[in-house]
Design an enzyme around this catalytic site. Structure first.
Site, PDB file in Angstrom:
ATOM      1  N   LEU A 222      50.905  42.916  45.125  1.00 21.51           N
ATOM      2  CA  LEU A 222      49.776  41.970  45.217  1.00 21.51           C
ATOM      3  C   LEU A 222      48.871  42.110  43.993  1.00 21.51           C
ATOM      4  CD1 LEU A 222      48.956  42.400  49.018  1.00 21.51           C
ATOM      5  CD2 LEU A 222      49.900  40.351  47.913  1.00 21.51           C
ATOM      6  N   CYS A 271      41.642  49.605  47.843  1.00 24.50           N
ATOM      7  CA  CYS A 271      43.083  49.876  47.912  1.00 24.50           C
ATOM      8  C   CYS A 271      43.858  49.661  46.620  1.00 24.50           C
ATOM      9  CB  CYS A 271      43.705  49.014  48.994  1.00 24.50           C
ATOM     10  SG  CYS A 271      43.277  49.574  50.629  1.00 24.50           S
TER      11      CYS A 271
HETATM   12  C1  UDX Z   1      44.171  44.603  50.173  1.00 18.00           C
HETATM   13  C2  UDX Z   1      45.499  44.064  50.739  1.00 18.00           C
HETATM   14  O1  UDX Z   1      45.478  42.641  50.688  1.00 18.00           O
HETATM   15  C3  UDX Z   1      45.696  44.547  52.164  1.00 18.00           C
HETATM   16  O2  UDX Z   1      46.967  44.136  52.653  1.00 18.00           O
HETATM   17  C4  UDX Z   1      45.611  46.058  52.191  1.00 18.00           C
HETATM   18  O3  UDX Z   1      45.727  46.532  53.523  1.00 18.00           O
HETATM   19  C5  UDX Z   1      44.300  46.546  51.592  1.00 18.00           C
HETATM   20  O4  UDX Z   1      44.149  46.009  50.273  1.00 18.00           O
HETATM   21  P1  UDX Z   1      41.610  43.957  50.413  1.00 18.00           P
HETATM   22  O5  UDX Z   1      41.396  44.922  49.304  1.00 18.00           O
HETATM   23  O6  UDX Z   1      40.749  44.048  51.623  1.00 18.00           O
HETATM   24  O7  UDX Z   1      43.116  44.051  50.947  1.00 18.00           O
HETATM   25  O8  UDX Z   1      41.408  42.476  49.869  1.00 18.00           O
HETATM   26  P2  UDX Z   1      42.306  41.399  49.078  1.00 18.00           P
HETATM   27  O9  UDX Z   1      42.101  40.094  49.724  1.00 18.00           O
HETATM   28  O10 UDX Z   1      43.697  41.838  48.905  1.00 18.00           O
HETATM   29  O11 UDX Z   1      41.567  41.329  47.661  1.00 18.00           O
HETATM   30  C6  UDX Z   1      41.559  42.405  46.749  1.00 18.00           C
HETATM   31  C7  UDX Z   1      40.895  41.997  45.462  1.00 18.00           C
HETATM   32  O12 UDX Z   1      41.689  41.063  44.749  1.00 18.00           O
HETATM   33  C8  UDX Z   1      39.529  41.318  45.643  1.00 18.00           C
HETATM   34  O13 UDX Z   1      38.642  41.788  44.655  1.00 18.00           O
HETATM   35  C9  UDX Z   1      39.829  39.851  45.452  1.00 18.00           C
HETATM   36  O14 UDX Z   1      38.715  39.123  45.006  1.00 18.00           O
HETATM   37  C10 UDX Z   1      40.908  39.922  44.398  1.00 18.00           C
HETATM   38  N1  UDX Z   1      41.814  38.748  44.391  1.00 18.00           N
HETATM   39  C11 UDX Z   1      42.588  38.464  45.485  1.00 18.00           C
HETATM   40  C12 UDX Z   1      41.889  37.952  43.249  1.00 18.00           C
HETATM   41  O15 UDX Z   1      41.210  38.193  42.252  1.00 18.00           O
HETATM   42  N2  UDX Z   1      42.749  36.893  43.256  1.00 18.00           N
HETATM   43  C13 UDX Z   1      43.552  36.575  44.317  1.00 18.00           C
HETATM   44  O16 UDX Z   1      44.318  35.599  44.231  1.00 18.00           O
HETATM   45  C14 UDX Z   1      43.468  37.386  45.474  1.00 18.00           C
END
Ligand code: UDX
Ligand code: ADP
Length: 459
Positions: A222, A271
């Site tokens: 991700l 994470c």
């Molecule tokens: C993440 C995982 O998605 C989750 O499955 C795991 O259990 C914990 O880590 P989280 O950190 O809560 O979850 O949020 P997430 O929605 O994944 O976003 C993480 C970061 O990436 C945020 O700062 C968000 O703004 C950023 N992001 C996300 C982007 O910049 N672009 C995107 O397209 C998606």
């Protein structure tokens, strides 16, 4: 059956609230050494902000869901013990800034070994490096009671801000355990808990190591998608392409898919960085430096994106922000959470403070004490003000930075905001959130991540 969860944090609290809600026949005790946190879980003001969480907790608290500091008693009485303590990145010694610090997990394992007087199923919920279960088992075995505990890995995939929805209908539940009779029986027991609301075909069972590794790999993939699209955002700015259009164009390829392609000022959260660094450390440890370097690049790109944004602000404001008031909209690492861990906003603000800017920060859910802690400043520090609204953060500012994609920022009264700012009034949209055409019509100069650079922006 009784369940206890050690660690009442972002993962333990919501996950146990969901189990309690879906399994009224199971008593769930959530315990933590932190008395303040437990008091908050027992109050009307929960320590974690998540849409839908208040109702979920209220529905079961005091019936089959209990929060307390009685760690040992809860361990003694439980059949299943979830370990959901924090596993920060080590800041010292071997593996500093990469490896996970497992001292909290180890402490819990020792407490269980000391207290348990019957065999338990111990479930790793915290994200931990592969083969931690082995360490937990060794500690448990070192107790001379001769009890046959089972250790399972059951990583949590919920994302903050959508925790309740993710827990209600997860894409999958992953349970890893030893492929022995005892291990398989323990897996089945845990499967039967989740099967109260999750369809069986979504409950995957694997060996212990596959489950542990899958959590790191899911987060690494991700994070990698975000770093990939962020790398392209820089190229878009140079070439006149629009990163959102590129993301849409590639995301409609069903092999690529549309999610996690939103370019931003950088990913944050507890994470992604931690887990990728962990993976890097593991690869190094197992003698795979090429694999380690490959994943390390995901972090380097993210760091670069955060600094690049701050540098863009600096260069556009005529290479100096000293003494200039800059409004900051959003401090949480994403919308709908009060969590600031590794938030891109921390890095952007620190870079600007280094340049002696004067910041006025507004976030709908993050308080000033947390922001001071993150920026490592005293409260009352002259260069940082805390606004109680976006309009207040903007008043008298040379520039407004959008660092978190809170919905309320979309519908601000930008005409009034424009009138209250120093001209030329700049908006630096780190989330590509706002209606830029409309802002330009009002008179704003706009820079947005991954959009063709406006003429006035420094090349
Ligand atoms: C993440 C995982 O998605 C989750 O499955 C795991 O259990 C914990 O880590 P989280 O950190 O809560 O979850 O949020 P997430 O929605 O994944 O976003 C993480 C970061 O990436 C945020 O700062 C968000 O703004 C950023 N992001 C996300 C982007 O910049 N672009 C995107 O397209 C998606
Ligand atoms: P996460 O995001 O993984 O849930 P948090 O830091 O929010 O992590 O929560 C972890 C919780 O675990 C903290 O509230 C901390 O006090 C608790 N904790 C750490 N070690 C122990 C321990 N030995 N016994 C009980 N609770 C612990």
């Amino acid at each position: 059956m009784r369940i206890c969860c050690i660690g009442a944090g972002y993962v333990g609290g919501p996950t146990m609230a969901m189990i309690a809600a879906k399994c009224p026949h199971i008593r769930v005790d959530v315990v933590d050494l932190n008395a303040e946190r437990i008091a908050a879980w027992n109050s009307a003001d929960l320590p974690v902000y998540e849409p839908g969480l208040d109702d979920l907790v209220q529905g079961s608290r005091g019936k089959n869901l209990f929060f307390s500091t009685e760690v040992k008693a809860a361990i003694r009485d439980a059949d299943i013990i979830f370990v959901s303590v924090n596993t920060p990145t080590k800041t010292f010694g071997v593996g500093a800034h990469k490896a996970a610090d497992l001292r909290f997990v180890e402490a819990v394992a020792r407490t269980i070994a000391e207290v348990a007087d019957a065999p338990k199923i111990i479930v790793e919920k915290s994200t931990i490096p592969v083969r931690t279960a082995e360490a937990i088992k060794t500690i448990l075995a070192s107790s001379e009671k001769g009890l046959q505990h089972q250790v399972l890995s059951n990583p949590e995939f919920l994302a903050e801000g959508t925790a309740v929805a993710d827990l209600t209908s997860p894409d999958r539940i992953l349970i890893g355990g030893e492929q022995t009779l005892g291990g398989l029986a323990a897996i089945e027991t845990l499967v039967s808990v989740y099967a109260n609301w999750v369809p069986r075909e979504r409950i995957l069972t694997t060996n212990l190591w596959s489950s542990e590794l899958s959590k790191l790999v899911a987060n690494a993939f991700l994070a990698q998608r975000i770093s990939s699209i962020n790398s392209i955002s820089a190229l878009c700015e140079k070439t006149g392409a629009d990163v959102d259009e590129v993301a849409r164009a590639i995301g409609t390829d069903s092999r690529i898919g549309p999610k996690f392609l939103k370019s931003s000022v950088g990913f944050g959260g507890s994470c992604f960085q931690k887990d990728v660094l962990n993976l890097v450390y593991l690869c190094g440890h197992f003698g795979l430096p090429e694999v380690a370097a490959y994943w390390d690049q995901v972090i380097l790109m993210n760091d670069w994106q955060k600094h690049r944004f701050a540098e863009r602000v600096l260069r556009t404001l005529f290479n100096t922000v000293t003494g200039k008031r800059i409004g900051v909209l959003g401090f949480a690492f994403k919308k709908d959470t009060n969590d600031t861990r590794e938030s891109a906003a921390i890095y952007v603000c620190k870079d600007l403070l280094e340049e002696r800017a004067s910041l006025s920060i507004y976030d709908p859910k993050v308080g000033s004490a947390q922001i001071c802690k993150d920026l490592e400043i005293e409260s009352g520090s002259p260069n940082v003000e805390f606004a109680t609204s976006a309009a207040q953060a903007a008043a008298g500012a040379h520039a407004l930075l959008v660092l978190t994609e809170w919905d309320e920022f979309r519908t601000l009264d930008f005409e009034a905001i424009y009138d209250s700012m120093v001209k030329p009034a700049w908006i630096f949209d780190g989330r590509s959130l706002l209606d830029h055409a409309k802002l330009r019509q009002i008179g704003f100069k706009v820079y947005s991540i991954g959009k063709p650079l406006p003429q006035e922006a420094a090349a």
